[in-house]
Every structure is written in structure tokens, then in C-alpha cells.
Motif scaffolding. Structure first.
Motif, short mmCIF file in Angstrom:
data_model
loop_
_atom_site.label_atom_id
_atom_site.label_comp_id
_atom_site.label_asym_id
_atom_site.label_seq_id
_atom_site.Cartn_x
_atom_site.Cartn_y
_atom_site.Cartn_z
N TYR A 28 44.08 52.28 17.69
CA TYR A 28 43.44 51.77 18.92
C TYR A 28 44.12 50.49 19.37
O TYR A 28 44.54 49.68 18.56
CB TYR A 28 41.96 51.49 18.66
CG TYR A 28 41.30 50.72 19.77
CD1 TYR A 28 40.92 51.37 20.94
CD2 TYR A 28 41.07 49.35 19.67
CE1 TYR A 28 40.32 50.66 21.97
CE2 TYR A 28 40.47 48.64 20.70
CZ TYR A 28 40.10 49.31 21.85
OH TYR A 28 39.52 48.62 22.87
N ARG A 29 44.19 50.33 20.69
CA ARG A 29 44.76 49.09 21.24
C ARG A 29 44.17 48.85 22.62
O ARG A 29 43.98 49.78 23.40
CB ARG A 29 46.28 49.23 21.34
CG ARG A 29 47.01 48.08 21.95
CD ARG A 29 47.33 47.00 20.91
NE ARG A 29 47.94 45.84 21.49
CZ ARG A 29 49.25 45.59 21.50
NH1 ARG A 29 50.07 46.45 20.95
NH2 ARG A 29 49.71 44.51 22.05
N SER A 30 43.87 47.59 22.92
CA SER A 30 43.48 47.21 24.27
C SER A 30 44.25 45.96 24.65
O SER A 30 44.68 45.19 23.79
CB SER A 30 41.97 46.97 24.36
OG SER A 30 41.61 45.82 23.63
N PHE A 31 44.46 45.77 25.93
CA PHE A 31 45.16 44.60 26.44
C PHE A 31 44.75 44.42 27.90
O PHE A 31 44.15 45.31 28.50
CB PHE A 31 46.69 44.74 26.30
CG PHE A 31 47.25 46.01 26.87
CD1 PHE A 31 47.76 46.03 28.16
CD2 PHE A 31 47.28 47.17 26.12
CE1 PHE A 31 48.29 47.21 28.68
CE2 PHE A 31 47.81 48.35 26.63
CZ PHE A 31 48.31 48.36 27.93
N THR A 32 45.05 43.27 28.46
CA THR A 32 44.64 42.96 29.82
C THR A 32 45.86 42.85 30.73
O THR A 32 46.86 42.26 30.34
CB THR A 32 43.84 41.64 29.85
OG1 THR A 32 42.77 41.74 28.90
CG2 THR A 32 43.25 41.38 31.21
N VAL A 33 45.75 43.42 31.93
CA VAL A 33 46.80 43.34 32.93
C VAL A 33 46.27 42.51 34.10
O VAL A 33 45.27 42.88 34.72
CB VAL A 33 47.21 44.75 33.41
CG1 VAL A 33 48.28 44.66 34.49
CG2 VAL A 33 47.69 45.60 32.24
N TYR A 34 46.93 41.38 34.37
CA TYR A 34 46.46 40.42 35.37
C TYR A 34 47.21 40.51 36.69
O TYR A 34 48.20 41.23 36.81
CB TYR A 34 46.65 38.99 34.82
CG TYR A 34 45.80 38.69 33.62
CD1 TYR A 34 44.50 38.26 33.76
CD2 TYR A 34 46.31 38.83 32.33
CE1 TYR A 34 43.71 37.97 32.65
CE2 TYR A 34 45.54 38.54 31.22
CZ TYR A 34 44.24 38.11 31.39
OH TYR A 34 43.48 37.83 30.29
N ASN A 35 46.75 39.74 37.67
CA ASN A 35 47.41 39.53 38.97
C ASN A 35 47.55 40.81 39.78
O ASN A 35 48.61 41.08 40.35
CB ASN A 35 48.77 38.85 38.78
CG ASN A 35 48.65 37.51 38.10
OD1 ASN A 35 47.73 36.75 38.41
ND2 ASN A 35 49.53 37.24 37.17
N LEU A 36 46.48 41.58 39.86
CA LEU A 36 46.49 42.79 40.67
C LEU A 36 45.85 42.50 42.03
O LEU A 36 45.12 41.52 42.20
CB LEU A 36 45.72 43.91 39.96
CG LEU A 36 46.30 44.32 38.60
CD1 LEU A 36 45.37 45.29 37.90
CD2 LEU A 36 47.68 44.93 38.78
N ASN A 37 46.14 43.34 43.00
CA ASN A 37 45.58 43.20 44.34
C ASN A 37 44.11 43.63 44.31
O ASN A 37 43.80 44.78 43.99
CB ASN A 37 46.38 44.05 45.32
CG ASN A 37 45.98 43.82 46.75
OD1 ASN A 37 44.81 43.62 47.07
ND2 ASN A 37 46.95 43.86 47.64
N ALA A 38 43.20 42.75 44.67
CA ALA A 38 41.76 43.02 44.58
C ALA A 38 41.30 44.15 45.50
O ALA A 38 40.28 44.78 45.24
CB ALA A 38 40.97 41.76 44.89
N SER A 39 42.03 44.42 46.57
CA SER A 39 41.59 45.46 47.51
C SER A 39 42.20 46.83 47.21
O SER A 39 41.94 47.79 47.95
CB SER A 39 41.94 45.04 48.94
OG SER A 39 43.35 44.92 49.09
N HIS A 40 43.01 46.94 46.18
CA HIS A 40 43.62 48.21 45.81
C HIS A 40 42.93 48.81 44.58
O HIS A 40 42.31 48.11 43.81
CB HIS A 40 45.11 48.03 45.51
CG HIS A 40 45.91 47.67 46.71
ND1 HIS A 40 47.27 47.78 46.75
CD2 HIS A 40 45.55 47.21 47.93
CE1 HIS A 40 47.72 47.40 47.93
NE2 HIS A 40 46.68 47.04 48.66
#
Length: 135
Positions: free
Chosen positions: A101-113
Motif C-alpha cells: 500500500y502507498r498513498s501520497f499527495t499531489v499539490y497545485n492543481l486547478n480548483a475548477s478542473h
């Protein structure tokens, strides 16, 4: 005497049941609402899979949290992409080594997409994948 005990027990059980029925859980950050997209159920090696439906990133911090489960005991490299369903483009990508198992966070995405998680492994079976946002 028997009816008094029975009546008392009945009243106690009824009031306990009513109290439990009207109890409202308090919202805490650990239990905040979230959207989840899932998929990739038992996806064999060399086959690309994705989560569904697409979801918006976190409403104020603009991130998503991929969660991936794989079959195997050795480290398994999994290629991943965050796919922007609005633009039709892969906006982030990478490879993670996973042991179960693995989780991670992806930042800086467009809030309206809206976004999907796309995965591909060359050496192991992907058991399940999720994409979450905790709005």
C-alpha cells in the motif's frame, strides 16, 4: 414485583434506544467530507487502469490524495499520472515503489478542473486505487 422490574428495564431500553437514535455525530477534521474515485480492481501488469469518476481537488488547498494497493511482497514500481479531464491532459506523473500500500499527495492543481488517477505497473498486479480530496 416482576412487572416493576420488566417495566423499568423496558423504560431504560427505550430511552437508551431513543437517545442513540437522536445522537448527532460532531464533525472533526479527521472525519471531514471527501470525494472518492476508485478503480483498477485487480489490474494485471502492463495494463493501464484508472479511477472513476473524476473528482475536483481539495476546495481551498488544491490537492488530491492517490491511494494504491498492490499484490506482492517485494517493492513494486508503479507509474502514475494525474489526468485533467477538463483539458484532456496528464498534468502530473511519476513512479512510486509500493510494498502492499502507498498513498501520497499531489499539490497545485486547478480548483475548477476534475481529475482522475491513471496507473500502470510492469511487474505486479494493482489490486485497487483511489483518488480522494477531503474537501
Amino acid at each position: 414485583m416482576k412487572s416493576t422490574k420488566t417495566g423499568w428495564i423496558r423504560r431504560a431500553l427505550t430511552s437508551t434506544a431513543l437517545a442513540g437514535a437522536i445522537t448527532v455525530p460532531l464533525a472533526t477534521p479527521a472525519h471531514a467530507a471527501y470525494d472518492t474515485a476508485d478503480g483498477c480492481y485487480v489490474s494485471i501488469p502492463f495494463v493501464e487502469c484508472s479511477t472513476s469518476p473524476s473528482i475536483y481537488p481539495h476546495s481551498t488547498q488544491h490537492w488530491v490524495l492517490p491511494r494504491i494497493w498492490v499484490y506482492g511482497t517485494a517493492l513494486c514500481p508503479v507509474d502514475w499520472w494525474i489526468y485533467d479531464t477538463y483539458d484532456g491532459k496528464r498534468v502530473r506523473s511519476g513512479t512510486v515503489a509500493i510494498n502492499n500500500y502507498r498513498s501520497f499527495t499531489v499539490y497545485n492543481l486547478n480548483a475548477s478542473h476534475r481529475y482522475q488517477l491513471i496507473l500502470k505497473s510492469y511487474t505486479c498486479t494493482i489490486l485497487k486505487a483511489e483518488l480522494r480530496n477531503w474537501t
